[in-house]
Write a protein that holds these residues in place. Structure first.
Motif, PDB file in Angstrom:
ATOM      1  N   SER A  43      -8.184   3.983   8.058  1.00 49.08           N
ATOM      2  CA  SER A  43      -8.529   2.722   7.417  1.00 49.08           C
ATOM      3  C   SER A  43      -9.103   2.890   6.007  1.00 49.08           C
ATOM      4  CB  SER A  43      -9.504   1.945   8.305  1.00 49.08           C
ATOM      5  OG  SER A  43     -10.420   2.821   8.908  1.00 49.08           O
ATOM      6  N   TYR A 103      -7.216   4.018   3.625  1.00 50.51           N
ATOM      7  CA  TYR A 103      -5.989   4.141   2.821  1.00 50.51           C
ATOM      8  C   TYR A 103      -6.111   3.416   1.483  1.00 50.51           C
ATOM      9  CZ  TYR A 103      -1.050   3.817   1.518  1.00 50.51           C
ATOM     10  OH  TYR A 103       0.142   3.876   0.833  1.00 50.51           O
ATOM     11  N   PHE A 104      -6.553   2.155   1.545  1.00 52.47           N
ATOM     12  CA  PHE A 104      -6.706   1.396   0.287  1.00 52.47           C
ATOM     13  C   PHE A 104      -7.657   2.124  -0.657  1.00 52.47           C
ATOM     14  CE2 PHE A 104      -5.821  -3.045   2.296  1.00 52.47           C
ATOM     15  CZ  PHE A 104      -4.479  -2.932   2.000  1.00 52.47           C
ATOM     16  N   GLN A 105      -8.819   2.506  -0.103  1.00 48.52           N
ATOM     17  CA  GLN A 105      -9.845   3.149  -0.928  1.00 48.52           C
ATOM     18  C   GLN A 105      -9.301   4.409  -1.604  1.00 48.52           C
ATOM     19  OE1 GLN A 105     -12.896   5.548   0.988  1.00 48.52           O
ATOM     20  NE2 GLN A 105     -14.456   4.205   0.125  1.00 48.52           N
ATOM     21  N   ARG A 157      -6.069   3.446  -4.110  1.00 52.42           N
ATOM     22  CA  ARG A 157      -6.290   2.483  -5.206  1.00 52.42           C
ATOM     23  C   ARG A 157      -7.350   2.972  -6.183  1.00 52.42           C
ATOM     24  NH1 ARG A 157      -2.136   1.305  -2.226  1.00 52.42           N
ATOM     25  NH2 ARG A 157      -1.261  -0.722  -2.733  1.00 52.42           N
ATOM     26  N   GLU A 204       0.331   2.611  11.539  1.00 53.59           N
ATOM     27  CA  GLU A 204      -0.867   3.132  10.888  1.00 53.59           C
ATOM     28  C   GLU A 204      -2.115   2.847  11.719  1.00 53.59           C
ATOM     29  OE1 GLU A 204      -2.034   0.936   7.255  1.00 53.59           O
ATOM     30  OE2 GLU A 204      -0.072  -0.031   7.349  1.00 53.59           O
ATOM     31  N   SER A 258      -4.825   1.615  11.038  1.00 50.32           N
ATOM     32  CA  SER A 258      -5.594   0.680  10.220  1.00 50.32           C
ATOM     33  C   SER A 258      -4.941  -0.683  10.381  1.00 50.32           C
ATOM     34  CB  SER A 258      -5.607   1.123   8.752  1.00 50.32           C
ATOM     35  OG  SER A 258      -4.331   1.576   8.346  1.00 50.32           O
ATOM     36  N   GLN A 303      -2.473  -1.439   5.956  1.00 46.41           N
ATOM     37  CA  GLN A 303      -2.789  -1.130   4.563  1.00 46.41           C
ATOM     38  C   GLN A 303      -1.569  -0.503   3.878  1.00 46.41           C
ATOM     39  OE1 GLN A 303      -6.620   0.706   3.926  1.00 46.41           O
ATOM     40  NE2 GLN A 303      -7.590  -0.386   5.591  1.00 46.41           N
ATOM     41  N   GLU A 323       1.530  -2.555   2.814  1.00 51.21           N
ATOM     42  CA  GLU A 323       1.618  -3.264   1.528  1.00 51.21           C
ATOM     43  C   GLU A 323       2.408  -2.447   0.510  1.00 51.21           C
ATOM     44  OE1 GLU A 323      -2.014  -4.881   0.044  1.00 51.21           O
ATOM     45  OE2 GLU A 323      -2.436  -5.965   1.910  1.00 51.21           O
TER      46      GLU A 323
END
Lengths: 249, 354
Positions: free
Chosen positions: B120, B122-124, B127, B307, B309, B312, B315
């Motif tokens: 979870s 992944y975005f952090q 990005r 995933e 999560s 994420q 997207e």
């Protein structure tokens, strides 16, 4: 004609952005002179804080690094442990060291890291325009304590030397000032001692320097010096708290 | 054949890092990655490097800022909440173009979450994670062997592009034990080329300054445009992925890390049932294998993103597919691990609904 005063080699040929009467320039000059006198300029890395003296990375004529607010002691730890031959100094203001960076300075001191800290206490946030500092005196006016620091609401000031003096780690802790020529000379002696301790690989030295901020104190430079003499130095006692190298003898 | 050892993932990443020339480790304990600092603390003295248990993850990442500026290969590891604390330092390191390696053995979140494996963050990770315009390369291992090998790759990328590199693992990869081969000779840091930006005293040269700020009007924008070129080069040259049965696949699972191991089993299950399923496993999460997904978009009836999560990575997949093919999600937010049987059954539902 004989040249009696010149810019030390430890400073770059740059116009400083500090306000008239500010103590940073004096303290910079002291460090710069010592870099030359101790012949360490070419193996020194200085750390500039966040605050008015963020631009110290332009002023000192040695390798410089500018990390995040308050993290100087952690960065100094990384530099010095990775390359113990370096001379490392961390130059920090009161917001940087005694507010946001409290954990980093306490633990670097507790570990007795072998670098030198110059802690400039002017009891106010200069760069951001005069807000409350962790060292702002009780009842002192700042832009975020416009009616004066009410310790019941805004808490009490932190005396950094006294705080660190409770630790076993540090080798040298001293509080001086730059509000008179005599105290400028004493400050130079104290910072010199700090560097010498590092050069002898003895460990952690912190020199707290009380310094004027006429702009944000809303005082003239002369009134500011007098205020340190009459008020600030009564709250922050000017004294040598610890020199373990002397006790060894 | 070289010797094989049974290794825990967390031990493998530490051994791999030191063999890759890492000589500075600073970190703060957090489950499920505590075996990493423990292993470093035991072995680093043999390698002649520095191990430090810090007062916080904030201190750890800033010690790396200093150690990297001094020129050594420096690494820290943590798990999700600790990585959140490091974001300030990662942003500053990107702003100062300092190489370092940060491994995140991801656990369930948000908040203190739990200590189970998760993806979870992944975005952090992909990005940037902290403030400002930047990216960091993200490597996602899926085996103990790769836990061992990826620190070396990460240091090479970090130094080639002067950037922090993230290794995004998870609690399962950290804890599981698999056979491991020492696939590369130990790197002697003294043999690495001397970096021309490090702070080692200005003897015989101009002084150097490492900083992440430039207050002069217009200058930061110029600097960031330069950094964008670096990111474009990374996107062009450093995409890594693995494929399984993609040649004739009608249905494609996209999964990384632990999920890709499960997905591989699901592909086998599907193939045994006569279904043409394949797997695309991104190894670099940033840069993301966009081109490969673009190529697949024309010939794939259905993408299934698996995933750990809430959805994420999907997207990134959808940004490439752009609605030209159906994309479905099998999410496990909060510490659950999918099974091959579950993927197979969900796939059959998805196919019926097409």
């Amino acid at each position: 004609m004989r040249k009696v005063y010149h810019r030390p080699e430890g400073l770059t040929d740059t116009l400083m952005r500090y306000c008239p009467g500010c103590g940073h320039g004096i303290i910079h000059r002291i460090i710069a002179e010592l870099l030359v006198e101790l012949n360490i300029r070419e193996r020194t890395v200085g750390i500039a804080p966040v605050g008015c003296s963020v631009f110290a990375d332009e002023y000192f004529n040695c390798d410089m690094i500018q990390p995040a607010h308050g993290r100087g002691p952690a960065v100094a730890t990384g530099l010095k442990r990775a390359n113990p031959d370096l001379i490392v100094f961390s130059y920090q203001g009161d917001g940087d060291l005694a507010a946001i960076g409290t954990a980093e300075i306490v633990h670097a001191a507790a570990r007795n890291e072998n670098f030198t800290v110059i802690f400039v206490n002017n009891a106010i946030y200069g760069m951001t325009g005069g807000q409350l500092a962790p060292t702002t005196l009780p009842n002192m006016v700042s832009t975020t304590t416009p009616r004066g620091r009410n310790t019941k609401l805004a808490g009490n000031p932190i005396r950094v030397c006294e705080l660190l003096n409770s630790l076993d780690g540090p080798v040298y802790i001293n509080r001086t000032s730059v509000h008179t020529p005599q105290w400028v000379l004493k400050t130079k002696k104290a910072i010199k001692r700090g560097f010498e301790i590092q050069m002898a690989k003895k460990g952690f030295a912190l020199i707290e320097v009380l310094s004027m901020c006429p702009t944000n104190w809303r005082m003239s430079p002369i009134e500011s010096s007098r205020w340190i003499e009459e008020v600030m130095s009564k709250y922050y006692e000017l004294k040598l708290f610890r020199d373990l190298t002397k006790e060894e003898k | 054949m070289s010797e094989r050892y049974l290794f825990r993932g967390n031990h493998a990443i530490a051994e791999g890092a030191m063999r890759a020339g890492c000589r500075f480790f600073a970190g703060y304990p957090i489950t499920p990655q505590n075996e990493i600092p423990e292993y470093f603390s035991a072995r680093m003295p043999d390698y002649g490097g520095v191990f430090l248990q810090t007062e916080s993850e904030i201190a750890a990442i800033n010690m790396l800022f200093g150690a990297s500026a001094a020129g050594v290969r420096a690494m820290t590891t943590s798990s999700s909440p600790g990585i959140s604390l490091m974001q300030e330092g990662i942003s500053y390191s990107c702003g100062a173009d300092l190489p370092m390696v940060i491994a995140n053995v991801v656990r369930g979140g948000p908040g203190l979450g739990n200590i189970a494996p998760a993806q979870s963050d992944y975005f952090q990770a992909t990005r940037g994670g902290g403030h400002g315009d930047y990216r960091t390369p993200v490597l996602a291992p899926n085996s103990v062997q790769e836990m061992f090998e990826f620190p070396k790759l990460a240091f090479e990328l970090a130094e080639r592009y002067r950037t922090p590199v993230i290794i995004l693992a998870d609690g399962l990869l950290g804890q599981m034990i698999e056979p491991l081969e020492y696939t590369f000779d130990p790197v002697d840091p003294k043999t690495l080329p001397k970096k021309d930006y490090i702070l080692d005293g200005c003897k015989g040269r101009e002084r150097r300054v490492i900083r992440s700020y430039d207050l002069r009007p217009g200058y930061l924008e110029k600097l960031n445009f330069e950094r964008i070129k670096k990111y474009q080069k990374i996107e062009a040259e450093e995409v890594r992925y693995e494929t399984d049965h993609l040649d004739d696949a009608e249905f494609v699972i996209i999964a990384y890390g632990t999920c890709s191991r499960v997905a591989k089993a699901a592909v086998r299950l599907a193939r045994n049932n006569g279904v043409k399923m394949g797997l695309l496993r991104p190894i670099t999460l940033w840069p993301f294998p966009k081109k490969m997904i673009e190529e697949l978009t024309g010939k794939t009836r259905l993408f299934i993103v698996v995933e750990m999560s809430m959805g994420q990575m999907i997207e990134d997949v959808e940004l490439v597919v752009k609605g030209k093919a159906p994309v479905r999600l099998i999410p496990h937010p909060g510490g659950g691990i999918p099974t091959a049987r579950e993927i197979w059954e969900r796939f059959q539902q998805f196919r019926e609904e097409l």
